[in-house]
Scaffold this motif. Structure first.
Motif, PDB file in Angstrom:
ATOM      1  N   ARG A 279      -0.220   4.262  16.013  1.00 21.17           N
ATOM      2  CA  ARG A 279      -0.789   3.314  15.044  1.00 21.17           C
ATOM      3  C   ARG A 279      -0.953   4.003  13.687  1.00 21.17           C
TER       4      ARG A 279
ATOM      5  N   VAL B 271      -6.495   5.289   6.739  1.00 23.98           N
ATOM      6  CA  VAL B 271      -5.871   4.614   5.590  1.00 23.98           C
ATOM      7  C   VAL B 271      -6.753   4.773   4.357  1.00 23.98           C
TER       8      VAL B 271
ATOM      9  N   ASP C  92       2.317   4.363  11.974  1.00 22.51           N
ATOM     10  CA  ASP C  92       2.809   3.116  11.385  1.00 22.51           C
ATOM     11  C   ASP C  92       2.155   2.824  10.033  1.00 22.51           C
ATOM     12  N   GLU C  93       0.939   3.329   9.830  1.00 21.59           N
ATOM     13  CA  GLU C  93       0.186   2.929   8.630  1.00 21.59           C
ATOM     14  C   GLU C  93       0.174   3.987   7.523  1.00 21.59           C
ATOM     15  N   LEU C  94       0.314   5.265   7.893  1.00 25.31           N
ATOM     16  CA  LEU C  94       0.075   6.330   6.903  1.00 25.31           C
ATOM     17  C   LEU C  94       1.357   6.797   6.223  1.00 25.31           C
TER      18      LEU C  94
ATOM     19  N   VAL D 123      -7.771   4.118  12.572  1.00 24.32           N
ATOM     20  CA  VAL D 123      -6.685   3.901  11.617  1.00 24.32           C
ATOM     21  C   VAL D 123      -7.269   3.480  10.271  1.00 24.32           C
ATOM     22  N   ARG D 124      -8.300   2.612  10.294  1.00 22.93           N
ATOM     23  CA  ARG D 124      -8.816   2.123   9.002  1.00 22.93           C
ATOM     24  C   ARG D 124      -9.425   3.260   8.178  1.00 22.93           C
TER      25      ARG D 124
END
Ligand SMILES: Cc1cc2nc3c(=O)[nH]c(=O)nc-3n(C[C@H](O)[C@H](O)[C@H](O)COP(=O)(O)O)c2cc1C
Length: 333
Positions: free
Chosen positions: A163, A129, A166-168, A125-126
């Motif tokens: 995940r 992002v 949720d972040e992108l 995920v990092r």
């Protein structure tokens, strides 16, 4: 099926063929693009930027649909001349690039200046992002199941995809373990806008690799992959057949393993495997998804089957799970 990915890349179906060393030649890339997906030529399989330019021209002769080039930034002792590879891509009029490995940040300006859309493939995920922050247009989120380099976090797609969702803000496709309509519909349910397949596309008629490779994929089960090079933090998922000796060396050396200990089994082996069909020449990438591959269809048959099954899966199985009133309301709407 219209998704953010079909719109972004101007393709008919939300299916991408990931770059694959000594597999992603013009024959496969054009077949995928002609079938309505996004085919990808593997840039570094071409030994020089001039050869990549020729491969792009060859692919353009075989399809008038969009196709992409993969640029892999992996740790290598002597880095290839990336700016010259990028120049070949730009001059060849390619409008989509799949980057992978290290961050594409240093190469974003020339790619962006040429109006190229960038989909960065990464395993966390990092990193996804970060790809969004540096201006990538999309991400290919590559779970622990994947063939090739799954990274060091070991997060499978059931966790990684939601995940990422949720972040992108930019669209992403699910990569790793994707094989059929069930994968596609599940990936869409988890927030992806399509899927990227590697191993599945090797077992197709058009994949320009030796029949031995395709047969080995059909014969293998989901238990038949292994992770190598963990101690080097360059983990790769490969078909187990050819790596018994390599795994023994890794066990013997433990944390002291050096690349020189296994160099002959991981460097320069792809032409012997993919072209000559010598499956024991060394390690080759392969996903756990081999356990779900039982045939060698044409690319068009594969993609049409996935899209038809996906429609049936959504209309029948998923809608059937709702009560008849809701079903009627959705059908009418
Ligand atoms: C034989 C093989 C070679 C690959 N070579 C590359 C490569 O050169 N660059 C890259 O970015 N990914 C490479 N990959 C990874 C694929 O593009 C894709 O991300 C991966 O196969 C997805 O997992 P799956 O095999 O479960 O579909 C390779 C995969 C395979 C199976």
């Amino acid at each position: 099926m219209k998704t953010a990915i079909t719109e972004l890349f101007g393709i008919r179906h939300p299916i991408i063929q990931g770059g694959m060393h000594y597999v992603g030649f013009a024959e496969l890339a054009s077949a995928v693009s002609n079938a309505g997906g996004l085919g990808i030529i593997t840039g570094l399989t071409q030994k020089t930027p001039e050869l990549l330019a020729q491969e792009i021209a060859r692919c353009r002769d075989m399809t008038d649909r969009p196709f992409a080039v993969n640029l892999t930034f992996l740790p290598t002792l002597s880095a290839p001349p990336y700016p010259e590879y990028i120049a070949a891509i730009v001059e060849g009029g390619v409008k989509i690039v799949e980057t992978a490995g290290r961050s594409p940040e240093p190469y974003m300006p020339p790619l962006k200046a040429a109006g190229i859309k960038i989909i960065h493939k990464c395993t966390s995920v990092r990193h996804s992002v970060k790809a969004e922050r540096i201006g990538c247009d999309a991400v290919s989120v590559d779970g622990f199941e994947c063939g090739g380099h799954p990274g060091e976090d070991d997060i499978p797609n059931m966790i990684l995809l939601p995940r990422a969702a949720d972040e992108l803000k930019i669209p992403f496709v699910a990569s790793g373990g994707m094989v059929d309509a069930r994968s596609l519909v599940a990936a869409l349910a988890m927030g992806a806008a399509g899927m990227n397949m590697g191993t599945r596309f090797i077992a197709t008629r058009e994949a320009p690799v030796h029949e031995n490779v395709k047969k080995a994929i059909v014969a293998a089960s989901e238990l038949d992959t292994r992770l190598i090079m963990r101690a080097l933090r360059n983990t790769e998922r490969v078909l187990k057949n050819a790596v018994d000796r390599l795994l023994q060396i890794e066990r013997d050396k433990g944390a002291a393993l050096q690349i020189s200990d296994i160099h002959d089994q991981v460097a320069g082996v792809y032409p012997k495997i993919m072209i000559d069909g010598d499956l024991d020449a060394g390690a080759w990438s392969c996903g756990m998804v081999v356990g779900l591959i039982h045939d060698i269809p044409t690319v068009a048959e594969l993609i049409e089957r996935i899209m038809a099954d996906a429609e049936r899966l959504i209309r029948n199985r998923l809608l059937e799970l709702l009560g008849s009133d809701e079903r009627h309301a959705i059908r009418v709407a």
